[in-house]
Motif scaffolding. Structure first.
Motif, PDB file in Angstrom:
ATOM      1  N   VAL A 156      53.278  22.268  55.472  1.00  0.00           N
ATOM      2  CA  VAL A 156      53.248  23.127  54.295  1.00  0.00           C
ATOM      3  C   VAL A 156      51.835  23.127  53.707  1.00  0.00           C
ATOM      4  O   VAL A 156      51.232  22.069  53.510  1.00  0.00           O
ATOM      5  N   PHE A 157      51.329  24.328  53.434  1.00  0.00           N
ATOM      6  CA  PHE A 157      49.987  24.496  52.875  1.00  0.00           C
ATOM      7  C   PHE A 157      50.098  25.187  51.522  1.00  0.00           C
ATOM      8  O   PHE A 157      50.522  26.356  51.453  1.00  0.00           O
ATOM      9  N   ARG A 158      49.749  24.468  50.467  1.00  0.00           N
ATOM     10  CA  ARG A 158      49.807  25.019  49.112  1.00  0.00           C
ATOM     11  C   ARG A 158      48.449  25.613  48.768  1.00  0.00           C
ATOM     12  O   ARG A 158      47.488  24.899  48.476  1.00  0.00           O
ATOM     13  N   LEU A 159      48.375  26.936  48.816  1.00  0.00           N
ATOM     14  CA  LEU A 159      47.111  27.637  48.652  1.00  0.00           C
ATOM     15  C   LEU A 159      46.818  27.930  47.190  1.00  0.00           C
ATOM     16  O   LEU A 159      47.693  28.349  46.437  1.00  0.00           O
ATOM     17  N   ALA A 160      45.550  27.740  46.813  1.00  0.00           N
ATOM     18  CA  ALA A 160      45.073  28.163  45.503  1.00  0.00           C
ATOM     19  C   ALA A 160      44.774  29.665  45.561  1.00  0.00           C
ATOM     20  O   ALA A 160      45.102  30.341  46.551  1.00  0.00           O
ATOM     21  N   GLY A 161      44.149  30.202  44.520  1.00  0.00           N
ATOM     22  CA  GLY A 161      43.826  31.629  44.485  1.00  0.00           C
ATOM     23  C   GLY A 161      42.878  32.007  45.617  1.00  0.00           C
ATOM     24  O   GLY A 161      41.799  31.434  45.757  1.00  0.00           O
ATOM     25  N   ILE A 162      43.273  32.964  46.433  1.00  0.00           N
ATOM     26  CA  ILE A 162      42.517  33.324  47.639  1.00  0.00           C
ATOM     27  C   ILE A 162      41.495  34.418  47.333  1.00  0.00           C
ATOM     28  O   ILE A 162      41.806  35.416  46.682  1.00  0.00           O
ATOM     29  N   TYR A 163      40.266  34.220  47.835  1.00  0.00           N
ATOM     30  CA  TYR A 163      39.268  35.285  47.777  1.00  0.00           C
ATOM     31  C   TYR A 163      38.515  35.312  49.098  1.00  0.00           C
ATOM     32  O   TYR A 163      38.621  34.394  49.919  1.00  0.00           O
ATOM     33  N   GLY A 164      37.779  36.382  49.319  1.00  0.00           N
ATOM     34  CA  GLY A 164      37.033  36.526  50.556  1.00  0.00           C
ATOM     35  C   GLY A 164      36.549  37.952  50.704  1.00  0.00           C
ATOM     36  O   GLY A 164      36.541  38.723  49.727  1.00  0.00           O
ATOM     37  N   PRO A 165      36.153  38.358  51.900  1.00  0.00           N
ATOM     38  CA  PRO A 165      35.652  39.713  52.115  1.00  0.00           C
ATOM     39  C   PRO A 165      36.646  40.776  51.648  1.00  0.00           C
ATOM     40  O   PRO A 165      37.814  40.752  52.023  1.00  0.00           O
ATOM     41  N   GLY A 166      36.169  41.672  50.787  1.00  0.00           N
ATOM     42  CA  GLY A 166      37.011  42.744  50.286  1.00  0.00           C
ATOM     43  C   GLY A 166      37.984  42.333  49.212  1.00  0.00           C
ATOM     44  O   GLY A 166      38.737  43.178  48.698  1.00  0.00           O
ATOM     45  N   ARG A 167      37.974  41.063  48.822  1.00  0.00           N
ATOM     46  CA  ARG A 167      38.934  40.572  47.833  1.00  0.00           C
ATOM     47  C   ARG A 167      38.276  39.456  47.015  1.00  0.00           C
ATOM     48  O   ARG A 167      38.550  38.271  47.215  1.00  0.00           O
ATOM     49  N   SER A 168      37.368  39.847  46.150  1.00  0.00           N
ATOM     50  CA  SER A 168      36.669  38.846  45.349  1.00  0.00           C
ATOM     51  C   SER A 168      36.263  39.451  44.015  1.00  0.00           C
ATOM     52  O   SER A 168      36.425  40.658  43.766  1.00  0.00           O
ATOM     53  N   ALA A 169      35.688  38.611  43.168  1.00  0.00           N
ATOM     54  CA  ALA A 169      35.195  39.087  41.874  1.00  0.00           C
ATOM     55  C   ALA A 169      34.107  40.132  42.059  1.00  0.00           C
ATOM     56  O   ALA A 169      33.930  41.019  41.201  1.00  0.00           O
ATOM     57  N   LEU A 170      33.358  40.063  43.148  1.00  0.00           N
ATOM     58  CA  LEU A 170      32.341  41.076  43.418  1.00  0.00           C
ATOM     59  C   LEU A 170      32.982  42.449  43.567  1.00  0.00           C
ATOM     60  O   LEU A 170      32.479  43.454  43.041  1.00  0.00           O
ATOM     61  N   ASP A 171      34.091  42.513  44.275  1.00  0.00           N
ATOM     62  CA  ASP A 171      34.788  43.788  44.467  1.00  0.00           C
ATOM     63  C   ASP A 171      35.353  44.304  43.151  1.00  0.00           C
ATOM     64  O   ASP A 171      35.337  45.515  42.897  1.00  0.00           O
ATOM     65  N   ALA A 172      35.863  43.385  42.320  1.00  0.00           N
ATOM     66  CA  ALA A 172      36.404  43.798  41.023  1.00  0.00           C
ATOM     67  C   ALA A 172      35.314  44.375  40.137  1.00  0.00           C
ATOM     68  O   ALA A 172      35.514  45.391  39.450  1.00  0.00           O
ATOM     69  N   VAL A 173      34.132  43.754  40.156  1.00  0.00           N
ATOM     70  CA  VAL A 173      33.020  44.260  39.341  1.00  0.00           C
ATOM     71  C   VAL A 173      32.544  45.608  39.868  1.00  0.00           C
ATOM     72  O   VAL A 173      32.364  46.569  39.096  1.00  0.00           O
ATOM     73  N   ARG A 174      32.357  45.705  41.168  1.00  0.00           N
ATOM     74  CA  ARG A 174      31.903  46.978  41.748  1.00  0.00           C
ATOM     75  C   ARG A 174      32.899  48.100  41.481  1.00  0.00           C
ATOM     76  O   ARG A 174      32.516  49.254  41.269  1.00  0.00           O
ATOM     77  N   GLY A 175      34.179  47.755  41.508  1.00  0.00           N
ATOM     78  CA  GLY A 175      35.202  48.773  41.318  1.00  0.00           C
ATOM     79  C   GLY A 175      35.543  49.052  39.875  1.00  0.00           C
ATOM     80  O   GLY A 175      36.442  49.860  39.596  1.00  0.00           O
ATOM     81  N   GLY A 176      34.851  48.406  38.946  1.00  0.00           N
ATOM     82  CA  GLY A 176      35.110  48.629  37.531  1.00  0.00           C
ATOM     83  C   GLY A 176      36.422  48.049  37.052  1.00  0.00           C
ATOM     84  O   GLY A 176      36.932  48.435  36.008  1.00  0.00           O
ATOM     85  N   ARG A 177      36.976  47.088  37.808  1.00  0.00           N
ATOM     86  CA  ARG A 177      38.269  46.501  37.447  1.00  0.00           C
ATOM     87  C   ARG A 177      38.140  45.140  36.773  1.00  0.00           C
ATOM     88  O   ARG A 177      39.132  44.574  36.329  1.00  0.00           O
ATOM     89  N   ALA A 178      36.934  44.610  36.722  1.00  0.00           N
ATOM     90  CA  ALA A 178      36.748  43.251  36.204  1.00  0.00           C
ATOM     91  C   ALA A 178      37.002  43.197  34.698  1.00  0.00           C
ATOM     92  O   ALA A 178      36.554  44.071  33.947  1.00  0.00           O
ATOM     93  N   ARG A 179      37.712  42.180  34.277  1.00  0.00           N
ATOM     94  CA  ARG A 179      37.939  41.911  32.854  1.00  0.00           C
ATOM     95  C   ARG A 179      37.573  40.459  32.584  1.00  0.00           C
ATOM     96  O   ARG A 179      37.784  39.584  33.431  1.00  0.00           O
ATOM     97  N   ARG A 180      36.999  40.227  31.416  1.00  0.00           N
ATOM     98  CA  ARG A 180      36.605  38.858  31.054  1.00  0.00           C
ATOM     99  C   ARG A 180      37.562  38.350  29.986  1.00  0.00           C
ATOM    100  O   ARG A 180      37.282  38.372  28.793  1.00  0.00           O
ATOM    101  N   ILE A 181      38.722  37.906  30.456  1.00  0.00           N
ATOM    102  CA  ILE A 181      39.755  37.399  29.554  1.00  0.00           C
ATOM    103  C   ILE A 181      39.493  35.915  29.293  1.00  0.00           C
ATOM    104  O   ILE A 181      39.342  35.136  30.235  1.00  0.00           O
ATOM    105  N   VAL A 182      39.436  35.559  28.037  1.00  0.00           N
ATOM    106  CA  VAL A 182      39.092  34.186  27.664  1.00  0.00           C
ATOM    107  C   VAL A 182      40.295  33.498  27.033  1.00  0.00           C
ATOM    108  O   VAL A 182      40.817  33.938  26.008  1.00  0.00           O
ATOM    109  N   LYS A 183      40.722  32.433  27.689  1.00  0.00           N
ATOM    110  CA  LYS A 183      41.770  31.571  27.163  1.00  0.00           C
ATOM    111  C   LYS A 183      41.190  30.162  27.137  1.00  0.00           C
ATOM    112  O   LYS A 183      41.035  29.534  28.191  1.00  0.00           O
TER     113      LYS A 183
END
Length: 293
Positions: A156-183
């Motif tokens: 069993v492999f318990r994975l944390a939040g996955i990112y990589g090519p085509g699926r990262s904060a860079l893509d969110a910023v480029r696509g205008g989807r990034a939000r800076r939610i502060v908790k």
């Protein structure tokens, strides 16, 4: 050990495909499932034999399909009715136990629930906060029990939040989807998909039936820090900070924010000898940018 290495993936999604694409050039025979017919041609182009599978459409000839398989990867999440692979083909996989050298089940660190920012490891009790986490706990138990019942080498492999090519904060910023939610005090653990593949391959080379591994990097961090760093790399102004209480994130995102914990990864290093290629999000994002992803 079989001379022919054959991997069957239930669910050829982002992570399973990353593993498969690394193994194909090494001579592995790769087969697996997709949800839609439209995906099969693309898989075939990559040297992967694809079949459609879902709860309503189980494999037509599971014994023939799994014959000679040495490795199985399960990456399909459970649904409200349970684990679709375990429910429909658990007995078929059990019947293939003699040829199987390794079976991996991809779970999530969400099984630990909320720890108020504290640390968890594989020995921590499982206390999921939401329905998705509870489904994962049940699915993990089901696969481990199947392993005990049939002598299957289940991991069993318990994975944390996955990112990589085509699926990262860079893509969110480029696509205008990034939000800076502060908790305040909120942190998440992450893992680059290449390091998931590294862990899976290390486990395949050193099976330990019944083992459970956390798969995450070394540096849990606030999500807003990742967004700001991605903006810095791209030379863009970060989006405005939004307090969590007024952010109204989508339901899926809100469920992630319900859990606040730091996940230890000592076991993959100690028992599998894994050295992470991307031990923190800054290393990972810099590499993605340099690679054009």
């Amino acid at each position: 050990m079989s001379a022919t290495r054959r991997l069957f993936c239930f669910g050829l999604g982002y992570t399973a495909l990353a593993l498969a694409r690394e193994l194909v050039p090494e001579g592995w025979e790769i087969a697996g499932t997709a949800r839609e017919e439209e995906s099969l041609a693309c898989l075939a182009e990559g040297g992967i034999a694809g079949l459609v599978f879902n709860r309503e459409r189980p494999l037509a000839e599971p014994s023939a399909t799994l014959r000679g398989t040495t490795h199985v990867l399960i990456s399909i999440p459970p649904d409200a009715a349970g684990d679709p692979v375990l429910d429909t083909h658990g007995d078929d996989i059990g019947a293939a136990a003699k040829s199987l050298e390794w079976l991996g089940y991809l779970s999530t660190t969400g099984v630990y629930g909320d720890r108020g920012g504290g640390w968890v490891d594989e020995s921590s009790n499982l206390a999921p906060t939401g329905e998705r986490g509870r489904r994962r706990v049940k699915a993990e138990a089901g696969w481990l029990e199947l392993g005990r019942a049939h002598g299957l080498p289940v991991h069993v492999f318990r994975l944390a939040g996955i990112y990589g090519p085509g699926r990262s904060a860079l893509d969110a910023v480029r696509g205008g989807r990034a939000r800076r939610i502060v908790k305040p005090g909120q942190v998440f653990s992450r893992i680059h998909v290449a390091d998931i593949v590294r862990v899976l391959r290390a486990s395949m080379a050193r099976p330990d039936p019944g083992a459970v591994y956390n798969v995450c990097d070394d540096a849990p961090a606030p999500p807003e820090d990742v967004t700001v760093f991605a903006c810095e790399l791209l030379g863009r102004e970060p989006p405005p900070a939004i307090p969590f209480e007024g952010a109204e994130p989508p339901e899926m995102a809100r469920s992630f924010y319900a859990d606040n914990k730091r996940v230890r990864n000592d076991r993959i290093k100690r028992e599998l000898g894994v050295r992470l290629q991307y031990p923190d999000y800054k290393t990972g994002l810099r590499a993605l940018l340099a690679g054009g992803d």
